[in-house]
Write a protein that holds these residues in place. Structure first.
Motif, PDB file in Angstrom:
ATOM      1  N   HIS A 127       8.083  20.521  -1.547  1.00  0.00           N
ATOM      2  CA  HIS A 127       7.286  21.520  -1.038  1.00  0.00           C
ATOM      3  C   HIS A 127       6.095  20.876  -0.301  1.00  0.00           C
ATOM      4  N   ARG A 128       5.473  21.774   0.323  1.00  0.00           N
ATOM      5  CA  ARG A 128       4.485  21.449   1.444  1.00  0.00           C
ATOM      6  C   ARG A 128       3.302  20.748   1.124  1.00  0.00           C
ATOM      7  N   ALA A 129       2.905  21.189  -0.309  1.00  0.00           N
ATOM      8  CA  ALA A 129       1.633  20.648  -0.943  1.00  0.00           C
ATOM      9  C   ALA A 129       1.690  19.053  -1.196  1.00  0.00           C
ATOM     10  N   PRO A 130       2.818  18.760  -2.025  1.00  0.00           N
ATOM     11  CA  PRO A 130       2.820  17.151  -2.017  1.00  0.00           C
ATOM     12  C   PRO A 130       3.012  16.563  -0.787  1.00  0.00           C
ATOM     13  N   ALA A 131       3.733  17.222   0.161  1.00  0.00           N
ATOM     14  CA  ALA A 131       3.926  16.360   1.551  1.00  0.00           C
ATOM     15  C   ALA A 131       2.496  16.073   2.349  1.00  0.00           C
ATOM     16  N   PHE A 132       1.876  17.035   2.131  1.00  0.00           N
ATOM     17  CA  PHE A 132       0.436  17.182   2.821  1.00  0.00           C
ATOM     18  C   PHE A 132      -0.361  16.096   2.148  1.00  0.00           C
ATOM     19  N   GLU A 133      -0.452  16.199   0.858  1.00  0.00           N
ATOM     20  CA  GLU A 133      -1.104  15.413   0.057  1.00  0.00           C
ATOM     21  C   GLU A 133      -1.073  14.046   0.260  1.00  0.00           C
ATOM     22  N   LEU A 134       0.488  13.493   0.041  1.00  0.00           N
ATOM     23  CA  LEU A 134       0.950  12.063   0.342  1.00  0.00           C
ATOM     24  C   LEU A 134       0.536  11.872   1.822  1.00  0.00           C
ATOM     25  N   CYS A 135       0.694  12.540   2.478  1.00  0.00           N
ATOM     26  CA  CYS A 135       0.742  12.145   3.865  1.00  0.00           C
ATOM     27  C   CYS A 135      -0.944  11.788   4.380  1.00  0.00           C
ATOM     28  N   ALA A 136      -1.749  12.533   3.982  1.00  0.00           N
ATOM     29  CA  ALA A 136      -3.152  12.277   3.923  1.00  0.00           C
ATOM     30  C   ALA A 136      -3.762  10.801   3.253  1.00  0.00           C
ATOM     31  N   ARG A 137      -3.235  11.009   1.916  1.00  0.00           N
ATOM     32  CA  ARG A 137      -3.625   9.691   1.196  1.00  0.00           C
ATOM     33  C   ARG A 137      -3.122   8.552   1.948  1.00  0.00           C
ATOM     34  N   LEU A 138      -1.710   8.458   2.246  1.00  0.00           N
ATOM     35  CA  LEU A 138      -1.299   7.399   2.847  1.00  0.00           C
ATOM     36  C   LEU A 138      -2.104   6.943   4.312  1.00  0.00           C
ATOM     37  N   VAL A 177       0.771  -1.414   0.086  1.00  0.00           N
ATOM     38  CA  VAL A 177       0.061  -0.118   0.092  1.00  0.00           C
ATOM     39  C   VAL A 177       0.857   1.309   0.058  1.00  0.00           C
ATOM     40  N   VAL A 178       1.580   1.258   0.843  1.00  0.00           N
ATOM     41  CA  VAL A 178       2.782   2.467   0.842  1.00  0.00           C
ATOM     42  C   VAL A 178       3.403   2.649  -0.474  1.00  0.00           C
ATOM     43  N   ASP A 179       4.070   1.422  -1.073  1.00  0.00           N
ATOM     44  CA  ASP A 179       4.621   1.545  -2.266  1.00  0.00           C
ATOM     45  C   ASP A 179       3.789   2.229  -3.407  1.00  0.00           C
ATOM     46  N   GLU A 180       2.418   1.631  -3.436  1.00  0.00           N
ATOM     47  CA  GLU A 180       1.355   1.994  -4.296  1.00  0.00           C
ATOM     48  C   GLU A 180       1.039   3.499  -4.259  1.00  0.00           C
ATOM     49  N   VAL A 181       0.809   3.971  -2.886  1.00  0.00           N
ATOM     50  CA  VAL A 181       0.390   5.206  -2.830  1.00  0.00           C
ATOM     51  C   VAL A 181       1.479   6.288  -2.993  1.00  0.00           C
ATOM     52  N   THR A 182       2.590   6.009  -2.530  1.00  0.00           N
ATOM     53  CA  THR A 182       3.735   6.817  -2.833  1.00  0.00           C
ATOM     54  C   THR A 182       3.954   7.390  -4.055  1.00  0.00           C
ATOM     55  N   ARG A 183       3.623   6.299  -5.353  1.00  0.00           N
ATOM     56  CA  ARG A 183       3.967   6.688  -6.608  1.00  0.00           C
ATOM     57  C   ARG A 183       2.728   7.782  -6.995  1.00  0.00           C
ATOM     58  N   THR A 184       1.919   7.867  -6.283  1.00  0.00           N
ATOM     59  CA  THR A 184       0.783   8.743  -6.906  1.00  0.00           C
ATOM     60  C   THR A 184       0.948  10.339  -6.709  1.00  0.00           C
ATOM     61  N   VAL A 185       2.040  10.725  -6.010  1.00  0.00           N
ATOM     62  CA  VAL A 185       2.225  12.132  -5.891  1.00  0.00           C
ATOM     63  C   VAL A 185       3.637  12.382  -6.309  1.00  0.00           C
ATOM     64  N   ASP A 186       3.926  13.525  -7.139  1.00  0.00           N
ATOM     65  CA  ASP A 186       5.115  13.804  -7.568  1.00  0.00           C
ATOM     66  C   ASP A 186       5.914  14.791  -6.440  1.00  0.00           C
ATOM     67  N   GLY A 187       7.316  14.849  -6.527  1.00  0.00           N
ATOM     68  CA  GLY A 187       7.869  15.914  -5.742  1.00  0.00           C
ATOM     69  C   GLY A 187       8.264  15.249  -4.135  1.00  0.00           C
ATOM     70  N   VAL A 188       7.925  13.908  -3.983  1.00  0.00           N
ATOM     71  CA  VAL A 188       8.212  13.384  -2.655  1.00  0.00           C
ATOM     72  C   VAL A 188       9.438  12.645  -2.700  1.00  0.00           C
ATOM     73  N   ARG A 189      10.306  13.046  -1.639  1.00  0.00           N
ATOM     74  CA  ARG A 189      11.623  12.411  -1.407  1.00  0.00           C
ATOM     75  C   ARG A 189      11.663  11.111  -0.711  1.00  0.00           C
ATOM     76  N   ALA A 190      10.878  10.908   0.524  1.00  0.00           N
ATOM     77  CA  ALA A 190      10.972   9.910   1.528  1.00  0.00           C
ATOM     78  C   ALA A 190       9.736   9.927   2.210  1.00  0.00           C
ATOM     79  N   VAL A 191       9.523   8.318   2.770  1.00  0.00           N
ATOM     80  CA  VAL A 191       8.143   8.003   3.293  1.00  0.00           C
ATOM     81  C   VAL A 191       8.691   7.071   4.406  1.00  0.00           C
TER      82      VAL A 191
END
Length: 147
Positions: A109-120, A71-85
């Motif tokens: 940047h903050r937008a992809p960080a917040f977006e991916l955190c919420a999706r995860l 799940v983490v691998d799959e969802v992490t691929r959905t947002v660009d600009g993310v470095r690490a999870v």
């Protein structure tokens, strides 16, 4: 750029959001402009029950570590600009105030960080085979997440 998943864990010991945030910041190697974290803590109430929660326990299916990683691998691929999870969920007995679920994301940047955190948070909660057994002050109990 693909994000690095630095941790997926079903932990039996206490987890700390700050250690997850440090892991992703270190893995980003100074490239992250934002580190966003989420800590799901055990609360002393459940809106559907009149008595206070005194304790809870999480049980998991044997496939849970594999499901969590997928799940983490799959969802992490959905947002660009993310470095690490980094993502961890506790299993076993927890007390009020303990962190049951931690997610940290480092991004440019903050937008992809917040977006991916919420999706995860949403996807892990929806798909991880983990069940919560709540114990209440009136002596009753309840299983959450089990059919």
């Amino acid at each position: 750029m693909s994000a690095r998943v630095v941790l997926t864990s079903l932990a039996t010991e206490p987890i700390e959001l700050s250690s997850h945030e440090q892991l992703v910041a270190d893995a980003a190697g100074g490239a992250a402009g934002a580190v966003v974290g989420f800590a799901g803590a055990v609360r002393n109430h459940d809106g559907d029950h009149p008595s206070a929660v005194t304790k809870l326990s999480y049980s998991s299916h044997p496939s849970a570590p594999t499901v969590l990683a997928a799940v983490v691998d799959e969802v992490t691929r959905t947002v660009d600009g993310v470095r690490a999870v980094a993502v961890s969920h506790r299993v076993g007995d927890l007390d009020i105030g303990d962190v049951a679920f931690a997610v940290a994301v480092a991004a440019d940047h903050r937008a992809p960080a917040f977006e991916l955190c919420a999706r995860l948070v949403d996807e892990v909660k929806a798909r991880l085979p983990v069940w919560k057994h709540q114990l209440f002050a009136d002596g009753s109990d309840e299983w959450v997440g089990s059919a």
